[in-house]
Design a protein around this motif. Structure first.
Motif, PDB file in Angstrom:
ATOM      1  N   ILE B  13       0.841  -1.184   0.000  1.00 31.21           N
ATOM      2  CA  ILE B  13       0.000   0.000   0.000  1.00 31.21           C
ATOM      3  C   ILE B  13       0.877   1.234   0.000  1.00 31.21           C
ATOM      4  CG2 ILE B  13      -1.911  -1.143   1.189  1.00 31.21           C
ATOM      5  CD1 ILE B  13      -1.013   0.299   3.755  1.00 31.21           C
ATOM      6  N   GLU B  14       0.253   2.373  -0.261  1.00 23.90           N
ATOM      7  CA  GLU B  14       0.982   3.630  -0.160  1.00 23.90           C
ATOM      8  C   GLU B  14       0.714   4.234   1.216  1.00 23.90           C
ATOM      9  OE1 GLU B  14       0.983   4.845  -4.898  1.00 23.90           O
ATOM     10  OE2 GLU B  14      -0.115   6.078  -3.451  1.00 23.90           O
ATOM     11  N   SER B  18      -5.200   2.825   4.227  1.00 24.28           N
ATOM     12  CA  SER B  18      -5.573   1.922   5.305  1.00 24.28           C
ATOM     13  C   SER B  18      -5.442   0.476   4.837  1.00 24.28           C
ATOM     14  CB  SER B  18      -6.999   2.201   5.775  1.00 24.28           C
ATOM     15  OG  SER B  18      -7.910   1.962   4.720  1.00 24.28           O
ATOM     16  N   VAL B  19      -5.283  -0.419   5.814  1.00 18.50           N
ATOM     17  CA  VAL B  19      -5.128  -1.843   5.500  1.00 18.50           C
ATOM     18  C   VAL B  19      -5.681  -2.661   6.661  1.00 18.50           C
ATOM     19  CG1 VAL B  19      -2.800  -1.969   6.488  1.00 18.50           C
ATOM     20  CG2 VAL B  19      -3.475  -3.588   4.717  1.00 18.50           C
ATOM     21  N   ALA B  20      -6.151  -3.846   6.361  1.00 18.89           N
ATOM     22  CA  ALA B  20      -6.691  -4.738   7.390  1.00 18.89           C
ATOM     23  C   ALA B  20      -6.166  -6.142   7.177  1.00 18.89           C
ATOM     24  CB  ALA B  20      -8.212  -4.742   7.358  1.00 18.89           C
ATOM     25  N   ARG B  64      -3.327   4.869  15.359  1.00 23.45           N
ATOM     26  CA  ARG B  64      -3.452   4.407  13.981  1.00 23.45           C
ATOM     27  C   ARG B  64      -3.795   2.923  13.879  1.00 23.45           C
ATOM     28  NH1 ARG B  64       0.637   3.994  11.258  1.00 23.45           N
ATOM     29  NH2 ARG B  64       2.235   4.008  12.909  1.00 23.45           N
ATOM     30  N   PHE B  65      -3.536   2.164  14.921  1.00 23.55           N
ATOM     31  CA  PHE B  65      -3.797   0.732  14.910  1.00 23.55           C
ATOM     32  C   PHE B  65      -5.046   0.435  15.737  1.00 23.55           C
ATOM     33  CE2 PHE B  65       0.172  -1.509  13.412  1.00 23.55           C
ATOM     34  CZ  PHE B  65       0.882  -0.374  13.084  1.00 23.55           C
ATOM     35  N   SER B  66      -5.825  -0.513  15.245  1.00 22.03           N
ATOM     36  CA  SER B  66      -6.961  -1.002  16.018  1.00 22.03           C
ATOM     37  C   SER B  66      -7.124  -2.489  15.751  1.00 22.03           C
ATOM     38  CB  SER B  66      -8.245  -0.256  15.648  1.00 22.03           C
ATOM     39  OG  SER B  66      -8.594  -0.513  14.299  1.00 22.03           O
ATOM     40  N   ALA B  67      -7.704  -3.173  16.707  1.00 21.10           N
ATOM     41  CA  ALA B  67      -7.926  -4.618  16.552  1.00 21.10           C
ATOM     42  C   ALA B  67      -9.198  -4.997  17.282  1.00 21.10           C
ATOM     43  CB  ALA B  67      -6.747  -5.409  17.103  1.00 21.10           C
ATOM     44  N   GLU B  68      -9.832  -6.025  16.760  1.00 26.47           N
ATOM     45  CA  GLU B  68     -11.022  -6.534  17.417  1.00 26.47           C
ATOM     46  C   GLU B  68     -11.083  -8.038  17.270  1.00 26.47           C
ATOM     47  OE1 GLU B  68     -14.347  -4.583  15.628  1.00 26.47           O
ATOM     48  OE2 GLU B  68     -14.154  -5.642  13.724  1.00 26.47           O
ATOM     49  N   LYS B  78      -6.230  -3.549  12.064  1.00 25.93           N
ATOM     50  CA  LYS B  78      -6.321  -2.496  11.057  1.00 25.93           C
ATOM     51  C   LYS B  78      -5.288  -1.411  11.315  1.00 25.93           C
ATOM     52  CE  LYS B  78     -11.314  -3.164  10.411  1.00 25.93           C
ATOM     53  NZ  LYS B  78     -12.654  -2.541  10.482  1.00 25.93           N
ATOM     54  N   ILE B  79      -4.779  -0.864  10.247  1.00 24.64           N
ATOM     55  CA  ILE B  79      -3.878   0.277  10.327  1.00 24.64           C
ATOM     56  C   ILE B  79      -4.476   1.386   9.473  1.00 24.64           C
ATOM     57  CG2 ILE B  79      -1.532   1.124  10.039  1.00 24.64           C
ATOM     58  CD1 ILE B  79      -0.553  -1.762   9.929  1.00 24.64           C
ATOM     59  N   GLN B  80      -4.653   2.557  10.092  1.00 24.19           N
ATOM     60  CA  GLN B  80      -5.240   3.676   9.371  1.00 24.19           C
ATOM     61  C   GLN B  80      -4.866   4.990  10.042  1.00 24.19           C
ATOM     62  OE1 GLN B  80      -9.543   3.547   9.201  1.00 24.19           O
ATOM     63  NE2 GLN B  80      -9.678   5.270   7.785  1.00 24.19           N
TER      64      GLN B  80
END
Lengths: 117, 116
Positions: B13-14, B18-20, B64-68, B78-80
């Protein structure tokens, strides 16, 4: 501070010779220690662990490790290396209680083992 | 017994996108871990779940990071937005119980993320 040190970036050994991959740790209390191996493009695979009891622990694929409390070491060993043992090896220790993330593992930076025919 | 499944295996990605990442642990394993492994370093724990509750997220960059882990089984990280320094292999692992009682962690093959 809690930490794991693997002092050698790479270990080279001839096939059939004994191998040792070194690991020292720093953690308060009784340590739980682990060795994992990582092959290219694969996840980490468990080799062996020390929780309590005999200081010499035997694991998968003929590997063993010796726990030395006075030297805070947990070196990985194998009596006779195989070319197929060539991989990246990680030592890990469980974090101490009260140090944040009590149940997490702290990994060393890894040691690349190269076994030559 | 099926191992820990992760997808995708590779992602490019650039920065600022965002990416998951997705992880399916070994059946019956209550504890799930996400690690970040930067080239030349050992894995670093980002977040640890016990069933669907967070046990440790002290090293997760929460801006910027989240997780579930819904329903205590699958998990997504996720990173966003992504930064260049997020380039790494993201490893998912699972164990029957907590690492502190000596339970073995089983790892997936990982997702290699490249941020350009």
């Amino acid at each position: 501070a809690q930490s794991v040190a693997q002092p050698e970036d790479q270990v080279n050994v001839a096939e059939g010779n004994p191998l040792t991959v070194k690991c020292t740790y720093s953690v308060s209390g009784n340590p739980y220690l682990f060795w994992y191996v990582q092959y290219p493009n694969r996840g980490l695979q468990f080799l062996l662990k020390y929780i309590t009891g005999d200081n010499l622990v035997k694991g998968s694929y003929g590997f063993e490790a010796e726990f030395n409390k006075s030297q805070t070491s947990f070196h990985l060993k194998k009596p006779s290396a195989l070319v197929s043992d060539s991989a990246l090896y990680f030592c890990a220790v469980r974090a101490s209680r009260g140090a944040g993330g009590y149940n997490k593992l702290i990994f060393g930076a890894g040691t690349r083992l190269a076994v030559h025919p | 017994e099926a191992g820990v499944a992760q997808s995708p295996r590779y992602k490019i990605i650039e920065k600022r996108q965002s990416v998951a990442f997705w992880c399916n642990p070994i059946s019956g394993h209550a504890t799930l871990y996400w690690y970040q492994q930067i080239l030349g370093q050992g894995p670093k724990l980002l977040i640890q779940f016990q069933n669907n509750g967070v046990v440790d997220d002290s090293q997760l960059p929460k801006d910027r990071f989240s997780a579930e882990r819904l329903k205590g089984v699958d998990s997504t990280l996720k990173i966003q937005p992504a930064k260049l320094e997020d380039s790494a292999v993201y490893l998912c692992a699972s164990s029957r119980g907590l690492a502190g009682v000596g339970n073995i962690q089983y790892f997936g093959a990982g997702t290699r993320l490249s941020v350009l």
